[in-house]
Design a protein around this motif. Structure first.
Motif, PDB file in Angstrom:
ATOM      1  N   THR A 271      42.072  41.155  47.960  1.00  0.00           N
ATOM      2  CA  THR A 271      42.775  40.383  49.083  1.00  0.00           C
ATOM      3  C   THR A 271      42.234  38.986  49.379  1.00  0.00           C
ATOM      4  O   THR A 271      41.246  39.032  49.220  1.00  0.00           O
ATOM      5  CB  THR A 271      43.063  41.398  50.191  1.00  0.00           C
ATOM      6  OG1 THR A 271      41.934  41.488  50.752  1.00  0.00           O
ATOM      7  CG2 THR A 271      43.552  42.739  49.675  1.00  0.00           C
TER       8      THR A 271
ATOM      9  N   ASP B  46      33.603  36.093  53.504  1.00  0.00           N
ATOM     10  CA  ASP B  46      34.476  34.812  53.713  1.00  0.00           C
ATOM     11  C   ASP B  46      33.984  33.405  53.583  1.00  0.00           C
ATOM     12  O   ASP B  46      33.694  32.495  54.262  1.00  0.00           O
ATOM     13  CB  ASP B  46      34.874  34.982  55.269  1.00  0.00           C
ATOM     14  CG  ASP B  46      35.653  36.146  55.779  1.00  0.00           C
ATOM     15  OD1 ASP B  46      36.664  36.391  54.916  1.00  0.00           O
ATOM     16  OD2 ASP B  46      35.609  36.646  56.695  1.00  0.00           O
TER      17      ASP B  46
ATOM     18  N   ASP C  40      32.976  38.400  49.999  1.00  0.00           N
ATOM     19  CA  ASP C  40      33.444  39.675  51.167  1.00  0.00           C
ATOM     20  C   ASP C  40      33.020  39.304  52.449  1.00  0.00           C
ATOM     21  O   ASP C  40      33.291  39.916  53.470  1.00  0.00           O
ATOM     22  CB  ASP C  40      32.597  40.940  50.791  1.00  0.00           C
ATOM     23  CG  ASP C  40      33.251  41.175  49.544  1.00  0.00           C
ATOM     24  OD1 ASP C  40      34.531  41.417  49.487  1.00  0.00           O
ATOM     25  OD2 ASP C  40      32.818  42.279  48.727  1.00  0.00           O
TER      26      ASP C  40
ATOM     27  N   SER D  98      41.360  37.293  52.963  1.00  0.00           N
ATOM     28  CA  SER D  98      41.058  37.610  54.483  1.00  0.00           C
ATOM     29  C   SER D  98      41.775  36.939  55.236  1.00  0.00           C
ATOM     30  O   SER D  98      42.348  35.842  54.891  1.00  0.00           O
ATOM     31  CB  SER D  98      39.748  37.654  54.709  1.00  0.00           C
ATOM     32  OG  SER D  98      39.064  36.509  54.814  1.00  0.00           O
ATOM     33  N   GLU D  99      42.094  37.391  56.515  1.00  0.00           N
ATOM     34  CA  GLU D  99      42.634  36.648  57.480  1.00  0.00           C
ATOM     35  C   GLU D  99      42.244  35.285  57.983  1.00  0.00           C
ATOM     36  O   GLU D  99      42.752  34.250  58.109  1.00  0.00           O
ATOM     37  CB  GLU D  99      43.142  37.468  58.664  1.00  0.00           C
ATOM     38  CG  GLU D  99      44.225  38.441  58.461  1.00  0.00           C
ATOM     39  CD  GLU D  99      45.523  37.913  58.029  1.00  0.00           C
ATOM     40  OE1 GLU D  99      46.076  36.869  58.583  1.00  0.00           O
ATOM     41  OE2 GLU D  99      46.156  38.633  57.300  1.00  0.00           O
ATOM     42  N   ARG D 100      40.819  35.502  57.695  1.00  0.00           N
ATOM     43  CA  ARG D 100      39.909  34.259  58.150  1.00  0.00           C
ATOM     44  C   ARG D 100      40.148  33.123  57.289  1.00  0.00           C
ATOM     45  O   ARG D 100      40.245  31.935  57.315  1.00  0.00           O
ATOM     46  CB  ARG D 100      38.788  34.731  58.437  1.00  0.00           C
ATOM     47  CG  ARG D 100      37.426  33.609  58.669  1.00  0.00           C
ATOM     48  CD  ARG D 100      36.038  34.018  59.132  1.00  0.00           C
ATOM     49  NE  ARG D 100      35.340  32.864  59.241  1.00  0.00           N
ATOM     50  CZ  ARG D 100      33.910  32.978  59.185  1.00  0.00           C
ATOM     51  NH1 ARG D 100      33.385  34.064  59.198  1.00  0.00           N
ATOM     52  NH2 ARG D 100      33.026  32.007  59.468  1.00  0.00           N
ATOM     53  N   THR D 101      40.041  33.619  56.017  1.00  0.00           N
ATOM     54  CA  THR D 101      40.229  32.669  54.752  1.00  0.00           C
ATOM     55  C   THR D 101      41.591  31.915  54.590  1.00  0.00           C
ATOM     56  O   THR D 101      41.638  30.988  54.621  1.00  0.00           O
ATOM     57  CB  THR D 101      39.612  33.272  53.329  1.00  0.00           C
ATOM     58  OG1 THR D 101      38.538  33.681  53.626  1.00  0.00           O
ATOM     59  CG2 THR D 101      40.193  32.339  52.266  1.00  0.00           C
TER      60      THR D 101
ATOM     61  N   THR E 236      38.490  38.822  48.032  1.00  0.00           N
ATOM     62  CA  THR E 236      37.397  39.848  48.500  1.00  0.00           C
ATOM     63  C   THR E 236      37.333  40.909  47.284  1.00  0.00           C
ATOM     64  O   THR E 236      37.991  40.906  46.272  1.00  0.00           O
ATOM     65  CB  THR E 236      37.833  40.705  49.771  1.00  0.00           C
ATOM     66  OG1 THR E 236      38.857  41.583  49.230  1.00  0.00           O
ATOM     67  CG2 THR E 236      38.373  39.721  50.868  1.00  0.00           C
TER      68      THR E 236
END
Length: 282
Positions: A36, A269, A267, A38-41, A32
């Protein structure tokens, strides 16, 4: 052909998997804007690897600059770094291959470009896992945050082996500078625009595609097994090599023009949106 909505994807010959290899660029793609994952990715990548696919990061960053990110996001696989110059084992913190830029040709290329554009600001990425990035007068780093650079005089930049050079110009845009560099020295070095403020001179013929092909052979997978994600012109060769190329919505127009598919931005995902379709979670 690019499209603004997901297109049907035919499974590659990979034991029923849509793709056996998921190749992702790092900055502007997997990461992003906050640098970082993301948790979804993370979850989407875990679903893909859990189904039997392999994930490989293919980045313009040198291994030295990529290593802190890999450690932070927990990446332990093989990576292609330095625009294809390095194949790096992130788990072992070990370079498997490393190519260098001929310093005589590099110096000649800089001279020829400056003859057309006027003075350049130049930085040099030294070879090896512990190689420094030497920033000459006027060079301002514009990729990542808190990446280490060492200030140096211009005549010190090529004193030791280098993997690539970075060039900047006070008036020309990145695209204009890349085009001018190709006109002036494209027979000596490869030229690529890898991000804002990041125009690079590489060994002639080197690209993310050449590095990915080397890594794929090590992993026992083929171009036909591969889906690739990216956002910048340096990802164009990788898209040409892979079976399916997915550009982020934030991608450069040059990459959008050759993408098979366009997903949402990094950003939003964008990698996860596609992987969730191909490798459903749960």
């Amino acid at each position: 052909m690019s499209t603004t909505s997901p297109s049907p994807v035919s499974p590659a010959d990979g034991g029923g998997l849509p793709y056996r290899l998921v190749a992702t660029d790092l900055d502007g793609t997997l990461l992003t804007s906050a640098e970082t994952v993301s948790e979804r990715t993370r979850a989407a990548l875990a679903a893909a690897t859990g189904a039997g696919a392999l994930h490989i990061i293919v980045t313009g960053r040198s291994a030295a600059w990529a290593r802190p990110v890999f450690d932070q996001i927990g990446y332990r696989g093989i990576a292609v770094c330095g625009q294809g110059a390095q194949v790096y084992d992130a788990g072992a913190h070990k370079l498997l291959t490393s190519l260098t830029l001929d310093r005589r040709l590099a110096a000649l290329a800089i001279a020829k470009i400056e003859a057309e554009t006027g003075p350049l600001a130049v930085a040099a990425n030294q070879d090896g896992l512990e190689g420094d990035v030497l920033a000459g007068p006027g060079y301002r780093l514009q990729i990542g945050s808190e990446l280490p650079v060492v200030r140096a005089e211009k005549d010190e930049l090529l004193a030791a082996p280098v993997s690539k050079l970075y060039i900047q110009h006070h008036d020309l845009s990145d695209d204009e500078l890349a085009e001018a560099a190709r006109r002036a020295a494209g027979d000596l070095v490869g030229v690529v625009m890898a991000g804002p403020g990041v125009v690079e001179l590489l060994p002639l013929g080197l690209s993310k595609a050449t590095g990915l092909a080397v890594a794929a052979r090590r992993l026992g997978v083929r171009a036909a097994d591969t889906i690739a994600f990216g956002d910048m012109p340096n990802d164009v060769p990788m898209f040409g090599w892979a079976k399916h190329g997915v550009a982020m919505a934030n991608a450069h127009e040059e990459l959008l023009a050759v993408a098979d598919e366009v997903t949402v931005s990094n950003d939003e995902d964008g990698v996860a949106v596609v992987l969730e379709r191909l490798y459903p979670i749960g």
